[in-house]
Design an enzyme around this catalytic site. Structure first.
Site, PDB file in Angstrom:
ATOM      1  N   HIS A  43      40.357  49.087  41.592  1.00 57.17           N
ATOM      2  CA  HIS A  43      40.779  48.015  42.500  1.00 57.17           C
ATOM      3  C   HIS A  43      41.751  48.607  43.530  1.00 57.17           C
ATOM      4  O   HIS A  43      42.938  48.301  43.533  1.00 57.17           O
ATOM      5  CB  HIS A  43      41.438  46.893  41.688  1.00 57.17           C
ATOM      6  CG  HIS A  43      41.524  45.581  42.402  1.00 57.17           C
ATOM      7  ND1 HIS A  43      41.039  45.382  43.683  1.00 57.17           N
ATOM      8  CD2 HIS A  43      42.050  44.372  42.014  1.00 57.17           C
ATOM      9  CE1 HIS A  43      41.269  44.129  44.052  1.00 57.17           C
ATOM     10  NE2 HIS A  43      41.871  43.502  43.056  1.00 57.17           N
TER      11      HIS A  43
ATOM     12  N   CYS B 215      48.751  41.844  38.983  1.00 53.53           N
ATOM     13  CA  CYS B 215      47.781  41.630  40.062  1.00 53.53           C
ATOM     14  C   CYS B 215      47.359  40.171  40.173  1.00 53.53           C
ATOM     15  O   CYS B 215      46.937  39.732  41.234  1.00 53.53           O
ATOM     16  CB  CYS B 215      46.563  42.519  39.859  1.00 53.53           C
ATOM     17  SG  CYS B 215      45.787  42.306  38.247  1.00 53.53           S
TER      18      CYS B 215
ATOM     19  N   ARG C  97      32.965  42.981  46.226  1.00 52.42           N
ATOM     20  CA  ARG C  97      33.488  42.879  44.857  1.00 52.42           C
ATOM     21  C   ARG C  97      32.279  42.770  43.929  1.00 52.42           C
ATOM     22  O   ARG C  97      31.476  41.852  44.059  1.00 52.42           O
ATOM     23  CB  ARG C  97      34.385  41.654  44.710  1.00 52.42           C
ATOM     24  CG  ARG C  97      34.679  41.332  43.256  1.00 52.42           C
ATOM     25  CD  ARG C  97      35.770  40.303  43.089  1.00 52.42           C
ATOM     26  NE  ARG C  97      37.066  40.881  43.400  1.00 52.42           N
ATOM     27  CZ  ARG C  97      38.219  40.324  43.038  1.00 52.42           C
ATOM     28  NH1 ARG C  97      38.233  39.206  42.348  1.00 52.42           N
ATOM     29  NH2 ARG C  97      39.367  40.893  43.358  1.00 52.42           N
TER      30      ARG C  97
ATOM     31  N   ARG D 124      48.931  41.431  49.650  1.00 53.91           N
ATOM     32  CA  ARG D 124      47.480  41.666  49.752  1.00 53.91           C
ATOM     33  C   ARG D 124      47.035  41.439  51.197  1.00 53.91           C
ATOM     34  O   ARG D 124      46.216  42.191  51.720  1.00 53.91           O
ATOM     35  CB  ARG D 124      46.708  40.709  48.823  1.00 53.91           C
ATOM     36  CG  ARG D 124      46.880  40.945  47.334  1.00 53.91           C
ATOM     37  CD  ARG D 124      46.348  42.289  46.885  1.00 53.91           C
ATOM     38  NE  ARG D 124      44.943  42.492  47.230  1.00 53.91           N
ATOM     39  CZ  ARG D 124      43.892  42.063  46.537  1.00 53.91           C
ATOM     40  NH1 ARG D 124      44.085  41.387  45.426  1.00 53.91           N
ATOM     41  NH2 ARG D 124      42.659  42.315  46.925  1.00 53.91           N
TER      42      ARG D 124
ATOM     43  N   ASP E 268      48.162  43.476  33.166  1.00 49.99           N
ATOM     44  CA  ASP E 268      46.949  42.778  33.619  1.00 49.99           C
ATOM     45  C   ASP E 268      46.307  42.139  32.377  1.00 49.99           C
ATOM     46  O   ASP E 268      46.686  42.460  31.235  1.00 49.99           O
ATOM     47  CB  ASP E 268      46.009  43.808  34.282  1.00 49.99           C
ATOM     48  CG  ASP E 268      44.753  43.184  34.870  1.00 49.99           C
ATOM     49  OD1 ASP E 268      44.726  41.952  35.084  1.00 49.99           O
ATOM     50  OD2 ASP E 268      43.787  43.940  35.123  1.00 49.99           O
TER      51      ASP E 268
ATOM     52  N   GLN F 260      44.104  46.280  45.828  1.00 50.91           N
ATOM     53  CA  GLN F 260      45.247  45.701  45.114  1.00 50.91           C
ATOM     54  C   GLN F 260      46.375  46.726  45.021  1.00 50.91           C
ATOM     55  O   GLN F 260      47.552  46.405  45.230  1.00 50.91           O
ATOM     56  CB  GLN F 260      44.812  45.269  43.709  1.00 50.91           C
ATOM     57  CG  GLN F 260      45.946  44.791  42.825  1.00 50.91           C
ATOM     58  CD  GLN F 260      46.511  43.443  43.243  1.00 50.91           C
ATOM     59  OE1 GLN F 260      45.773  42.498  43.415  1.00 50.91           O
ATOM     60  NE2 GLN F 260      47.828  43.358  43.407  1.00 50.91           N
TER      61      GLN F 260
HETATM   62  N1  NVA Z   1      41.242  43.540  35.507  1.00 53.79           N
HETATM   63  C1  NVA Z   1      41.059  42.290  36.201  1.00 53.79           C
HETATM   64  C2  NVA Z   1      41.674  42.351  37.560  1.00 53.79           C
HETATM   65  C3  NVA Z   1      41.578  41.073  38.353  1.00 53.79           C
HETATM   66  C4  NVA Z   1      42.194  41.190  39.707  1.00 53.79           C
HETATM   67  C5  NVA Z   1      39.574  41.979  36.294  1.00 53.79           C
HETATM   68  O1  NVA Z   1      38.804  42.886  36.626  1.00 53.79           O
HETATM   69  O2  NVA Z   1      39.185  40.848  36.020  1.00 53.79           O
HETATM   70  N1   CP Z   2      44.321  40.323  42.211  1.00 55.80           N
HETATM   71  C1   CP Z   2      43.129  39.914  42.672  1.00 55.80           C
HETATM   72  O1   CP Z   2      42.270  40.711  43.078  1.00 55.80           O
HETATM   73  O2   CP Z   2      42.970  38.579  42.697  1.00 55.80           O
HETATM   74  P1   CP Z   2      41.601  37.799  42.908  1.00 55.80           P
HETATM   75  O3   CP Z   2      40.729  38.095  41.721  1.00 55.80           O
HETATM   76  O4   CP Z   2      42.003  36.358  42.998  1.00 55.80           O
HETATM   77  O5   CP Z   2      40.953  38.292  44.170  1.00 55.80           O
END
Ligand code: NVA
Ligand code: CP
Length: 317
Positions: free
Chosen positions: A129, A261, A102, A289, A220, A132
């Site tokens: 992502h 998400c 990540r 997930r 989101d 997800q």
């Molecule tokens: N768009 C959000 C998704 C988190 C799972 C982010 O990147 O923070």
């Molecule tokens: N939806 C998701 O990826 O959650 P986290 O940021 O908690 O991993």
């Protein structure tokens, strides 16, 4: 070598096969049927951003599959002190069997795949992502019994979630619409991808127009990880318009699902009322997930075209 760098790279057949495997692994997990398909394998998990679901689903999932998950925070890795990703890739490839990462730039994930010699799984970048979205598609299929012919609508920022949802939905036969404010549309690459699907793809400004006859509403946060400094400016653009609320749900199809998400900001992109009304779907999505990420791990680590794949896996194909 099979990676999951972005959903654009996976065919519809690969996506469907992964969803089928996720269903099977969920069944086995719920019925106490052992499925230690990755015994002896180690997954390196690099996190340059926070995570609850991604970290826990991969860590628990890898353990349930009989493998070993190794959490690697960028605060502790030399990558956090400037060691090039190209070198990190070549070193970790000699220690672990796959990497889940990540991070911020998609190019970092692509570089890991280019320089490493093991499968790389994208656990979220600023661009996409994919993990997800596999869990999201699994949840929709579970609830609706199909994907083909349904309409998904995304409300909010043209961000990593929108990008992967558009690709995942269109590749599996759904229509995809979104409502984003000017200046927050998805990147050109996604617009071009969507155009191949004609009127099954539509991005507009007006949430009511986008949500009309939707079977799944998705939203989101307005400011993603890494955009904390833009939070106030974004609120001024999104507030009061780009929200999933009762009025928006009134223009959707009957039995329309709501997915998120997570983490969710109640009162911003979704009202507490709609969130709680659809909490069962949203938390099933979160649980999925685990099952979807286990399927991704098996897909990438076992390379199921491999003739030496164990019976338990070939059975599922
Ligand atoms: N768009 C959000 C998704 C988190 C799972 C982010 O990147 O923070
Ligand atoms: N939806 C998701 O990826 O959650 P986290 O940021 O908690 O991993």
């Amino acid at each position: 070598m099979k990676h999951l760098l972005k959903l654009e790279d996976w065919s519809t057949e690969e996506i469907t096969r992964t969803l089928n495997l996720a269903d099977q692994l969920k069944y086995e997990q719920k019925h106490g049927i052992a499925h230690k398909l990755l015994e002896g394998k180690t997954l390196g998990m690099i996190f340059e951003k926070s995570s609850t679901r991604t970290r826990v689903s991969f860590e628990v999932g890898m353990t349930q599959l009989g493998g070993y998950p190794l959490f690697l925070s960028s605060n502790d890795l030399q990558i956090g002190r400037g060691e090039p990703v190209e070198d990190t890739a070549r070193v970790l490839s000699r220690f672990v069997d796959a990497i889940m990462i990540r991070t911020f730039a998609q190019s970092e994930v692509e570089a890991l795949a280019q320089y490493g010699s093991i499968p790389i799984i994208n656990g979220l970048t600023d661009y996409c992502h994919p993990c997800q979205v596999l869990a999201d598609l699994m949840t929709i299929r579970e609830c609706k019994g199909k994907l083909e012919g349904l309409k998904m609508c995304f409300i909010g920022d043209g961000n990593n979630m929108l990008n992967s949802l558009a690709v995942g939905a269109l590749k599996t036969g759904m229509s995809f619409s979104a409502a984003c404010p000017d200046g927050y549309f998805p990147p050109e690459h996604i617009m071009e991808f969507g155009k191949q699907f004609g009127d099954k793809f539509e991005i507009v400004n007006d949430p009511m127009e986008a949500a009309k006859n939707a079977d799944v509403i998705y939203t989101d946060v307005w400011a993603s990880m890494g955009q904390e400094e833009e939070k106030k400016a974004r609120e001024a653009v999104f507030a009061g318009v780009y929200q999933v609320n009762k009025a928006l749900m009134a223009v959707t199809n009957d039995e329309c699902m709501v997915l998120h998400c997570l983490p969710a900001h109640r009162g911003e992109e979704i009202t507490a009322e709609v969130f709680e009304e659809h909490a069962d779907e949203i938390f099933e999505e979160a649980e999925n997930r685990l099952h979807a990420q286990k399927a991704v791990l098996v897909e990438c680590l076992l390379d199921r075209k491999d003739a030496a794949a164990p019976d338990a896996v070939s059975r599922m194909s």
